[in-house]
Design a protein around this motif. Structure first.
Motif, PDB file in Angstrom:
ATOM      1  N   VAL A  66       0.869  -1.179   0.000  1.00  0.00           N
ATOM      2  CA  VAL A  66       0.000   0.000   0.000  1.00  0.00           C
ATOM      3  C   VAL A  66       0.905   1.228   0.000  1.00  0.00           C
ATOM      4  O   VAL A  66       1.658   1.443   0.972  1.00  0.00           O
ATOM      5  CB  VAL A  66      -0.932   0.016   1.222  1.00  0.00           C
ATOM      6  N   PRO A  67       0.916   2.029  -1.064  1.00  0.00           N
ATOM      7  CA  PRO A  67       1.825   3.185  -1.125  1.00  0.00           C
ATOM      8  C   PRO A  67       1.592   4.158   0.018  1.00  0.00           C
ATOM      9  O   PRO A  67       0.469   4.324   0.514  1.00  0.00           O
ATOM     10  CB  PRO A  67       1.510   3.809  -2.487  1.00  0.00           C
ATOM     11  N   ARG A  68       2.665   4.795   0.427  1.00  0.00           N
ATOM     12  CA  ARG A  68       2.615   5.783   1.494  1.00  0.00           C
ATOM     13  C   ARG A  68       3.002   7.144   0.930  1.00  0.00           C
ATOM     14  O   ARG A  68       3.698   7.225  -0.081  1.00  0.00           O
ATOM     15  CB  ARG A  68       3.571   5.401   2.630  1.00  0.00           C
ATOM     16  N   PRO A  69       2.569   8.229   1.560  1.00  0.00           N
ATOM     17  CA  PRO A  69       2.950   9.565   1.059  1.00  0.00           C
ATOM     18  C   PRO A  69       4.434   9.815   1.226  1.00  0.00           C
ATOM     19  O   PRO A  69       5.137   9.156   1.995  1.00  0.00           O
ATOM     20  CB  PRO A  69       2.108  10.509   1.929  1.00  0.00           C
ATOM     21  N   GLU A  70       4.914  10.796   0.482  1.00  0.00           N
ATOM     22  CA  GLU A  70       6.329  11.140   0.536  1.00  0.00           C
ATOM     23  C   GLU A  70       6.727  11.683   1.908  1.00  0.00           C
ATOM     24  O   GLU A  70       7.747  11.302   2.459  1.00  0.00           O
ATOM     25  CB  GLU A  70       6.657  12.177  -0.545  1.00  0.00           C
ATOM     26  N   GLU A  71       5.916  12.593   2.443  1.00  0.00           N
ATOM     27  CA  GLU A  71       6.212  13.215   3.719  1.00  0.00           C
ATOM     28  C   GLU A  71       5.284  12.678   4.789  1.00  0.00           C
ATOM     29  O   GLU A  71       4.139  12.315   4.523  1.00  0.00           O
ATOM     30  CB  GLU A  71       6.070  14.741   3.629  1.00  0.00           C
ATOM     31  N   GLU A  72       5.782  12.620   5.998  1.00  0.00           N
ATOM     32  CA  GLU A  72       4.979  12.137   7.117  1.00  0.00           C
ATOM     33  C   GLU A  72       3.914  13.169   7.477  1.00  0.00           C
ATOM     34  O   GLU A  72       4.232  14.332   7.740  1.00  0.00           O
ATOM     35  CB  GLU A  72       5.874  11.882   8.324  1.00  0.00           C
ATOM     36  N   PRO A  73       2.632  12.787   7.450  1.00  0.00           N
ATOM     37  CA  PRO A  73       1.595  13.756   7.833  1.00  0.00           C
ATOM     38  C   PRO A  73       1.692  14.094   9.313  1.00  0.00           C
ATOM     39  O   PRO A  73       2.149  13.285  10.133  1.00  0.00           O
ATOM     40  CB  PRO A  73       0.294  13.006   7.509  1.00  0.00           C
ATOM     41  N   GLU A  74       1.254  15.299   9.610  1.00  0.00           N
ATOM     42  CA  GLU A  74       1.297  15.732  11.008  1.00  0.00           C
ATOM     43  C   GLU A  74       0.268  14.943  11.804  1.00  0.00           C
ATOM     44  O   GLU A  74      -0.943  15.057  11.582  1.00  0.00           O
ATOM     45  CB  GLU A  74       1.007  17.232  11.104  1.00  0.00           C
ATOM     46  N   ARG A  75       0.707  14.131  12.704  1.00  0.00           N
ATOM     47  CA  ARG A  75      -0.175  13.266  13.481  1.00  0.00           C
ATOM     48  C   ARG A  75      -0.166  13.720  14.938  1.00  0.00           C
ATOM     49  O   ARG A  75       0.871  13.700  15.601  1.00  0.00           O
ATOM     50  CB  ARG A  75       0.270  11.818  13.383  1.00  0.00           C
ATOM     51  N   ILE A  76      -1.328  14.117  15.398  1.00  0.00           N
ATOM     52  CA  ILE A  76      -1.464  14.582  16.776  1.00  0.00           C
ATOM     53  C   ILE A  76      -1.506  13.369  17.690  1.00  0.00           C
ATOM     54  O   ILE A  76      -2.182  12.380  17.397  1.00  0.00           O
ATOM     55  CB  ILE A  76      -2.740  15.422  16.926  1.00  0.00           C
ATOM     56  N   PRO A  77      -0.808  13.391  18.807  1.00  0.00           N
ATOM     57  CA  PRO A  77      -0.892  12.267  19.750  1.00  0.00           C
ATOM     58  C   PRO A  77      -2.322  12.016  20.194  1.00  0.00           C
ATOM     59  O   PRO A  77      -3.136  12.941  20.340  1.00  0.00           O
ATOM     60  CB  PRO A  77       0.003  12.721  20.915  1.00  0.00           C
ATOM     61  N   GLY A  78      -2.640  10.739  20.400  1.00  0.00           N
ATOM     62  CA  GLY A  78      -4.024  10.372  20.726  1.00  0.00           C
ATOM     63  C   GLY A  78      -4.532  11.032  21.987  1.00  0.00           C
ATOM     64  O   GLY A  78      -5.694  11.474  22.053  1.00  0.00           O
ATOM     65  N   ARG A  79      -3.712  11.105  23.017  1.00  0.00           N
ATOM     66  CA  ARG A  79      -4.164  11.709  24.276  1.00  0.00           C
ATOM     67  C   ARG A  79      -4.476  13.181  24.077  1.00  0.00           C
ATOM     68  O   ARG A  79      -5.501  13.678  24.560  1.00  0.00           O
ATOM     69  CB  ARG A  79      -3.073  11.526  25.331  1.00  0.00           C
ATOM     70  N   GLN A  80      -3.605  13.880  23.342  1.00  0.00           N
ATOM     71  CA  GLN A  80      -3.854  15.297  23.083  1.00  0.00           C
ATOM     72  C   GLN A  80      -5.083  15.484  22.218  1.00  0.00           C
ATOM     73  O   GLN A  80      -5.869  16.420  22.433  1.00  0.00           O
ATOM     74  CB  GLN A  80      -2.624  15.897  22.407  1.00  0.00           C
ATOM     75  N   LEU A  81      -5.278  14.605  21.230  1.00  0.00           N
ATOM     76  CA  LEU A  81      -6.439  14.728  20.356  1.00  0.00           C
ATOM     77  C   LEU A  81      -7.739  14.528  21.124  1.00  0.00           C
ATOM     78  O   LEU A  81      -8.701  15.299  20.975  1.00  0.00           O
ATOM     79  CB  LEU A  81      -6.317  13.712  19.222  1.00  0.00           C
ATOM     80  N   LEU A  82      -7.806  13.498  21.965  1.00  0.00           N
ATOM     81  CA  LEU A  82      -9.040  13.214  22.714  1.00  0.00           C
ATOM     82  C   LEU A  82      -9.311  14.297  23.760  1.00  0.00           C
ATOM     83  O   LEU A  82     -10.476  14.703  23.952  1.00  0.00           O
ATOM     84  CB  LEU A  82      -8.933  11.843  23.374  1.00  0.00           C
ATOM     85  N   SER A  83      -8.275  14.756  24.440  1.00  0.00           N
ATOM     86  CA  SER A  83      -8.502  15.812  25.440  1.00  0.00           C
ATOM     87  C   SER A  83      -8.955  17.106  24.773  1.00  0.00           C
ATOM     88  O   SER A  83      -9.846  17.805  25.285  1.00  0.00           O
ATOM     89  CB  SER A  83      -7.217  16.048  26.233  1.00  0.00           C
ATOM     90  N   GLY A  84      -8.380  17.440  23.624  1.00  0.00           N
ATOM     91  CA  GLY A  84      -8.830  18.635  22.914  1.00  0.00           C
ATOM     92  C   GLY A  84     -10.264  18.520  22.443  1.00  0.00           C
ATOM     93  O   GLY A  84     -11.032  19.499  22.496  1.00  0.00           O
ATOM     94  N   ALA A  85     -10.663  17.335  21.971  1.00  0.00           N
ATOM     95  CA  ALA A  85     -12.049  17.142  21.537  1.00  0.00           C
ATOM     96  C   ALA A  85     -13.007  17.270  22.710  1.00  0.00           C
ATOM     97  O   ALA A  85     -14.101  17.864  22.586  1.00  0.00           O
ATOM     98  CB  ALA A  85     -12.191  15.775  20.869  1.00  0.00           C
ATOM     99  N   LEU A  86     -12.626  16.717  23.867  1.00  0.00           N
ATOM    100  CA  LEU A  86     -13.496  16.820  25.043  1.00  0.00           C
ATOM    101  C   LEU A  86     -13.617  18.257  25.515  1.00  0.00           C
ATOM    102  O   LEU A  86     -14.721  18.735  25.851  1.00  0.00           O
ATOM    103  CB  LEU A  86     -12.943  15.924  26.155  1.00  0.00           C
ATOM    104  N   ILE A  87     -12.512  18.976  25.536  1.00  0.00           N
ATOM    105  CA  ILE A  87     -12.562  20.379  25.968  1.00  0.00           C
ATOM    106  C   ILE A  87     -13.413  21.203  25.005  1.00  0.00           C
ATOM    107  O   ILE A  87     -14.196  22.067  25.421  1.00  0.00           O
ATOM    108  CB  ILE A  87     -11.134  20.939  26.073  1.00  0.00           C
ATOM    109  N   ALA A  88     -13.285  20.942  23.698  1.00  0.00           N
ATOM    110  CA  ALA A  88     -14.108  21.670  22.728  1.00  0.00           C
ATOM    111  C   ALA A  88     -15.592  21.383  22.943  1.00  0.00           C
ATOM    112  O   ALA A  88     -16.433  22.288  22.821  1.00  0.00           O
ATOM    113  CB  ALA A  88     -13.688  21.275  21.311  1.00  0.00           C
ATOM    114  N   PHE A  89     -15.932  20.120  23.255  1.00  0.00           N
ATOM    115  CA  PHE A  89     -17.337  19.795  23.524  1.00  0.00           C
ATOM    116  C   PHE A  89     -17.860  20.533  24.751  1.00  0.00           C
ATOM    117  O   PHE A  89     -18.984  21.080  24.750  1.00  0.00           O
ATOM    118  CB  PHE A  89     -17.475  18.288  23.710  1.00  0.00           C
ATOM    119  N   LEU A  90     -17.049  20.587  25.816  1.00  0.00           N
ATOM    120  CA  LEU A  90     -17.482  21.302  27.021  1.00  0.00           C
ATOM    121  C   LEU A  90     -17.636  22.793  26.753  1.00  0.00           C
ATOM    122  O   LEU A  90     -18.567  23.442  27.271  1.00  0.00           O
ATOM    123  CB  LEU A  90     -16.469  21.052  28.145  1.00  0.00           C
TER     124      LEU A  90
END
Length: 704
Positions: A66-90
């Motif tokens: 399965v081909p991959r992109p040339e550059e690594e996409p910016e991937r947010i850490p899971g803990r930071q992503l989930l905490s940010g989503a929860l804070i946005a919901f609140l």
């Protein structure tokens, strides 16, 4: 009738025959005969054949990739992503509560009043519907705004239904279109060989076809398209034998055993997995690492200490792959190594030459199958004294070649063959009887040029600069009792000649390294010299030829480096392994690394070897981040108090961090990293294919 219902042949009642007693624990007789095992089907083969193999960068294992992109996409850490989503919901919930309870005023209801006050009553049903619709619109706008800030879409894609569906989605087993289905042989159909394509497709569905069969028949079809074979002959052979058509001369359709993973459609063998390391390009991380003829055509040099896995993880898989290609009619391979080195079973080869073993069926032709004395002299001189020549790239062994040619030409003219090892030793020693016999036989034959060669040889005997003594000493290494039955030139043995590389032959040559180390190195140089000379004069260069040399210690000479450089144009290559680059003369290390397109440094190389690899791999521009912590000095009493309180709580003085990003040029892999940062079972490998595409040095896990 008997008591059990039987009657004898005379029609009279016979004496009842007692039945054998059945043990009480005996199993009951099955009601019907056991069913035959089901016939094999070709579902596994068809699945393998139809698996996509996209075109990729050099060295990528293409099977199911399965081909991959040339550059690594910016991937947010899971803990930071989930905490940010929860804070946005609140935050969204808080804003809606403030709006709904009127703490922010009633401005958000003005559009609703403007649309409904003029034509609806305050308690009408339509006003209620419009009101709640407006509430939903406002709440949705708030949630969409905070959802974008909180990256809810990324959370859904990473942890929601799309991710679960990707993990549990079944493989699409629907067969491809007929014009894209390899199992339907569309190229044969388009050329008019419909019956042959139907026969091959039927054998594939019924499980009678293997990967080697597919590759072999595809190779034969290439011969038809190039004009070497006729379409009628090919079609008749396929209709007669099906998947067994166009067989290898040995009749074998597979190897007795396989240890590596092979893909004969993409012509690759998998060696390992590219490590998920920041030093590897993102497109390569986690992908399979594979080699094939398009990469081996630029030659491979692997350097690593004893026990680093050169033979087991590099040489053995490559030799196995080349043997499979030979069975498919695509390649000719010669594997050279010490006896018992684990280069594959004898059944995997067509010819096994065990030098020094009296049970060996085949012998080695000392002169490479040539009838030209000058060519034989050049190859033999390289084998005998090539390591004694000046190691600078511009040097050669022309003096030794001249001495041998002065003897080989007259001897062949008289005897119709080249001299055996004892005879060659006597000629080089200047034995009067041998030279006199040659002179007597040549006199009166009209071959004055050969007589002049003998005269020149006799004049040079005993001179300080004569190299015949050195040649005689080297030939004496082969004139030993252990080799008494080898290198025969009288026609009484079965010598193997590298002139046979015009055919898809599989050859293994076992060298007698125990007790004959110097002779083994000399024979390895002989095989390499004969290989480079033979592939240069082949008529059919569509057949890939490869020499696999398990230990190239003492083999690399100036002429060998020049020969390796010429192999790429002849559709040939070599695989050389070394314990250290110290086994190569210092002036030849750079030219050797430059002549090979694929270079591998295994775990455990010395810093001195690492320095040579670091120089040939060069440097690259990279982004360097410099972080500086500067202490903050407070000037006001309140600031000083705050800093003191912070120092008491954290134990550190308040600082301000400054980050500087700049572009710097650094080595791809430094000598220290190659010597100390490559884990066990790993290697750093750079690749170049015959078309010039290249891959940077990659950290590869050879155990996966």
């Amino acid at each position: 009738m008997d008591s059990d219902g039987t009657q004898d042949a005379r029609g009279t009642h016979a004496t009842p025959v007692p039945r054998p007693t059945v043990p009480p624990d005996a199993p009951a007789m099955p009601p019907r005969p056991p069913a035959m095992p089901p016939l094999p089907d070709g579902s596994a083969f068809l699945t393998w054949l139809r698996t996509p193999r996209p075109e990729e960068r050099p060295g990528v294992w293409r099977f199911g990739h399965v081909p991959r992109p040339e550059e690594e996409p910016e991937r947010i850490p899971g803990r930071q992503l989930l905490s940010g989503a929860l804070i946005a919901f609140l935050v969204g919930w808080l804003i809606w509560s403030l709006v709904w309870n009127g703490y922010l005023g009633g401005w958000w209801l003005l559009p609703l009043h403007a649309m409904t006050d003029s034509w609806t009553s305050p308690k009408s049903y339509s006003r209620v519907v419009f009101s709640y619709t407006w509430y939903v619109i406002v709440a949705s706008a708030i949630m969409i705004s905070v959802g974008r800030l909180g990256r809810w879409g990324e959370v859904w894609r990473r942890y929601g239904w799309p991710a679960w569906r990707r993990r549990t989605a079944p493989v699409n087993e629907r067969p491809p279109a007929p014009e894209q289905d390899r199992a339907a042989w569309p190229t044969l159909r388009s050329a008019g060989a419909v019956d042959a394509a139907d026969r091959l497709a039927a054998d594939a569905r019924s499980g009678l076809m293997r990967d080697v069969d597919y590759a072999r028949i595809a190779r034969a079809w290439q011969g038809v398209r190039s004009g070497r074979h006729s379409l009628a002959t090919f079609a008749s052979a396929v209709l007669k034998d099906g998947a067994a058509a166009c067989p290898h001369p040995s009749g074998a359709r597979d190897l007795p055993t396989r240890l590596a993973r092979h893909d004969l459609v993409a012509e690759q063998v998998r060696l390992g997995t590219t490590a998920d390391d920041p030093r590897n390009p993102y497109a390569y991380r986690g992908t399979g690492l594979a080699l094939g003829p398009e990469l081996l055509g630029t030659s491979l040099l692997a350097v690593g200490p004893a026990g680093s896995g050169k033979t087991g993880t590099v040489v053995r898989p490559l030799a196995e792959s080349l043997c499979l290609h030979a069975l498919a009619g695509r390649a000719a391979v010669v594997v050279v190594g010490a006896a018992g080195a684990g280069l594959g079973a004898a059944d995997s080869y067509d010819v096994v030459v065990r030098i020094g073993n009296p049970e060996s069926v085949y012998d080695l032709d000392l002169y490479g199958g040539t009838t030209d004395p000058d060519e034989a002299a050049a190859v033999l001189a390289e084998a005998l004294v090539g390591d004694l020549a000046d190691p600078h790239p511009g040097s050669d062994s022309r003096r030794s070649t001249t001495v041998l040619a002065q003897l080989l030409g007259p001897f062949r003219a008289v005897h119709g063959r080249f001299p055996s090892v004892p005879e060659l030793r006597q000629l080089l020693d200047g034995a009067p009887g041998e030279l006199g016999a040659l002179r007597t036989a040549l006199e009166g034959s009209g071959q004055e040029s050969l007589l002049r060669e003998l005269d020149a040889r006799e004049r040079q005997l005993g001179h300080p600069g004569d190299v015949a003594g050195v040649l005689a000493d080297r030939v004496a290494l082969l004139d030993r009792p252990a080799f008494a039955g080898f290198f025969d030139t009288s026609g009484q043995s079965r010598p193997f000649s590298l002139k046979a590389l015009d055919h898809p032959v599989r050859v293994r040559i076992d060298l007698p390294q125990r007790g004959h180390a110097e002779a083994s190195r000399m024979l390895a140089r002989l095989v390499l010299a004969q290989f480079t000379a033979s592939v240069a004069v082949r008529e059919d260069r569509s057949l890939f030829a490869c020499l696999v040399l398990d230990d190239a210690t003492g083999v690399v000479t100036p002429e060998a480096v020049r020969g390796i450089q010429r192999l790429r144009s002849g559709n040939a290559g070599t695989v050389l392994t070394l314990r250290s680059l110290d086994d190569v003369p210092r002036p030849l290390r750079g030219p050797l690394l430059g002549a090979t397109g694929c270079r591998m440094a295994l775990a455990g190389v010395t810093p001195w070897d690492g320095q040579d690899f670091a120089e040939v791999w060069g440097k690259e521009w990279t982004e360097a981040r410099d972080v500086t912590d500067r202490q903050i000095i407070a000037e006001t009493p309140a600031g000083k108090a705050a800093h003191a309180l912070r120092r008491v709580i954290t134990g550190k003085a308040p600082t301000a961090r400054a980050v500087t990003v700049r572009q710097v040029e650094r080595e791809r892999w430094s000598a220290s990293e190659l010597a100390h940062a490559v884990p066990a079972g790993h290697a750093v490998l750079s690749l170049t294919n015959v078309t010039g595409e290249h891959a940077p040095p990659l950290l590869v896990d050879l155990r996966d």
